[in-house]
Scaffold this active site. Structure first.
Site, short mmCIF file in Angstrom:
data_model
loop_
_atom_site.label_atom_id
_atom_site.label_comp_id
_atom_site.label_asym_id
_atom_site.label_seq_id
_atom_site.Cartn_x
_atom_site.Cartn_y
_atom_site.Cartn_z
CB SER A 177 -1.49 12.62 -0.68
OG SER A 177 -2.44 12.71 0.35
CG HIS B 62 -1.28 8.97 3.53
ND1 HIS B 62 -2.08 8.52 2.51
CD2 HIS B 62 -1.16 10.31 3.35
CE1 HIS B 62 -2.44 9.54 1.75
NE2 HIS B 62 -1.89 10.63 2.23
CG ASP C 50 -3.26 5.51 3.43
OD1 ASP C 50 -3.97 6.22 4.17
OD2 ASP C 50 -2.95 5.82 2.27
#
Length: 469
Positions: free
Chosen positions: A299, A431, A401
């Site tokens: 991320s 995600h 996502d």
């Protein structure tokens, strides 16, 4: 579509995260209004009240030993080292990731819950429904040691199984590649010692057969940009320093001079300087090979990893460290001009667009805030160096996502300049599907880690590209 459990947990997760982000933003505004500096340079690297921490364990629990090190006296920057027990011996069995794939009697749609967005390569078999099934070229090659020497070095472990040190004179230890891992959390939460990150790094260390250095970088808003990015680069420089010190200790140890004191304590050899203080991190000195360094970012950690890689290829000040590849797992990219996925999935699971923008407001200084900031948008012209200098880059994306399309676009730009930059897209995934605490035990999370290991081994193997799709 994601399961009902994932959807319900996503609602709860987003509610709690939104509350935390807004609270920190309000606290930051109050601090600025009150004349405060917005945080100290020492900084914060974890928020224990939000996540349960996993204690470091120097014994080989589940095949991996861990230890925590604070590497910068001026900040809270720290790392957790994950050392797999294969540092003493070669893997003697076919890895689980291979045995699962090579099971010809299994249904490939049940084994691999993912798809490759850009079609099969020469070593892949595509089923009628588009699922890519990896095919091993040489089963026997997986039983060979690709990383150099291997002996039974169990004498370095104490009776209770705790691994303490190394013998700096001997050359009878197995060298493993080094992987720097940057956790996720929107730059404002998460930690390198959380239970979820500990489980993920253990999994990666075992599957990839590497030493993982999980970086505890400083969090926002206590420390604004570029603090976290500078911390990532500091760890790479620290790794280079460790490698150079290890080379010096070998030279000095062979001549028994130069002021180096080889002291044996508790059955283990240590290198000490004239004041008796430790000069080297023994696990890295004994088993780390910095010439095969991989960066993995999760991320927002993907943003940090990409920044560190860019800086590492700009100069030659990191010798003997060589970054040979990077893995970007659903990187936290964004931009002023929205992509198709940012429009369609603006209210997506776990991280929606409003929370992403709020996270960037907490990270970037007010005078620098822009969704086209070089840290946020990888496709703007201001970023350097030229993309053709970047190392091979694997990008992992999830179907549901909002950041999916921009990550794919960045990968496409890398391929245009002939950088090996495949994309793995996982169907019905969200995600952080492979790193979030409640999703770590899912088949997709395990499959993702196995896919990463298969690709990474192409670039860390001493025998060349014997591991491939």
């Amino acid at each position: 579509m994601p399961s009902i459990g994932v959807k319900l947990y996503s609602v709860f997760f987003k509610f709690m995260l939104k509350h935390r982000l807004q609270s920190r933003l309000q606290a930051l505004e109050n601090d600025i209004a009150g004349g405060g500096g917005g945080g100290s340079s020492f900084g914060v690297t974890s928020r224990p009240q939000e996540e349960t921490a996993a204690a470091a364990n120097p014994s080989f629990t589940d095949g991996v030993a861990t230890k925590d090190i604070h590497i910068d006296p001026l900040t809270s920057l720290s790392i957790r080292i994950f050392l797999p027990d294969t540092c003493f011996h070669s893997p003697e069995a076919v890895p689980k990731s291979r045995s699962r794939v090579m099971n010809s009697g299994s249904d490939p749609t049940q084994i691999l819950l993912r798809r490759n967005s850009y079609g099969p390569s020469n070593n892949s078999v595509s089923s009628s429904n588009g699922v890519i099934v990896k095919r091993a070229q040489n089963h026997d090659s997986f039983r060979r040691n690709s990383y150099g020497c291997s002996i039974d070095d169990a004498s370095l472990k104490s009776e209770n199984g705790v691994y303490g040190g190394y013998n700096p004179i001997g050359n009878n230890c197995r060298k493993l590649p080094v992987m720097l891992q940057f956790h996720g959390g929107g730059f404002v939460s998460g930690s390198n010692d959380s239970v979820a990150n500990d489980v993920f790094c253990r999994r990666i260390a075992k599957l990839c057969d590497v030493i993982v250095l999980a970086v505890g970088y400083r969090l926002a808003p206590e420390n604004k940009y570029p603090a976290a990015f500078e911390d990532g680069l500091k760890v790479l420089h620290w790794l280079a320093k460790q490698a150079n010190l290890a080379d010096c200790s070998k030279s000095l140890g062979s001549t028994l001079g130069g002021g180096t004191d080889l002291r044996k304590s508790d059955g283990h050899w240590h290198v000490a300087d004239a004041f008796g203080a430790s000069m080297l991190e023994p696990w890295l000195a004994a088993h780390g090979d910095p010439s095969r360094c991989v960066l993995l970012g999760v991320s927002c950690g993907g943003n940090i990893a990409d920044h560190v890689v860019r800086k590492s290829v700009e100069g030659k000040l990191l010798d003997p460290v060589k970054v040979v590849a990077q893995v970007l797992m659903y990187p936290f990219f964004i931009g002023n001009v929205p992509t198709h996925s940012e429009i369609k999935l603006s209210n997506s699971y776990f991280f929606d667009k409003a929370m992403c923008i709020l996270a960037w407001k907490l990270l970037l200084p007010e005078e620098e805030f822009s969704l086209d900031h070089p840290a946020a948008n990888p496709l703007i012209m201001e970023r350097g160096p030229p993309l053709k200098q970047m190392p091979p880059t694997l990008t992992v994306v999830a179907e549901h996502d909002l950041m999916r399309d921009r990550a794919i676009a960045y990968s496409e730009e890398l391929r245009k300049v002939n950088v090996d930059a495949p994309v793995l897209e996982y169907k019905d995934a969200v995600h952080e599907f492979a790193t979030l605490d409640m999703l770590l035990k899912t088949p997709q999370a395990q499959a993702c880690a196995e896919d990463i290991a298969i690709w990474v081994k192409k670039y860390i193997s001493l025998r060349g590209h014997e591991f491939s799709y």
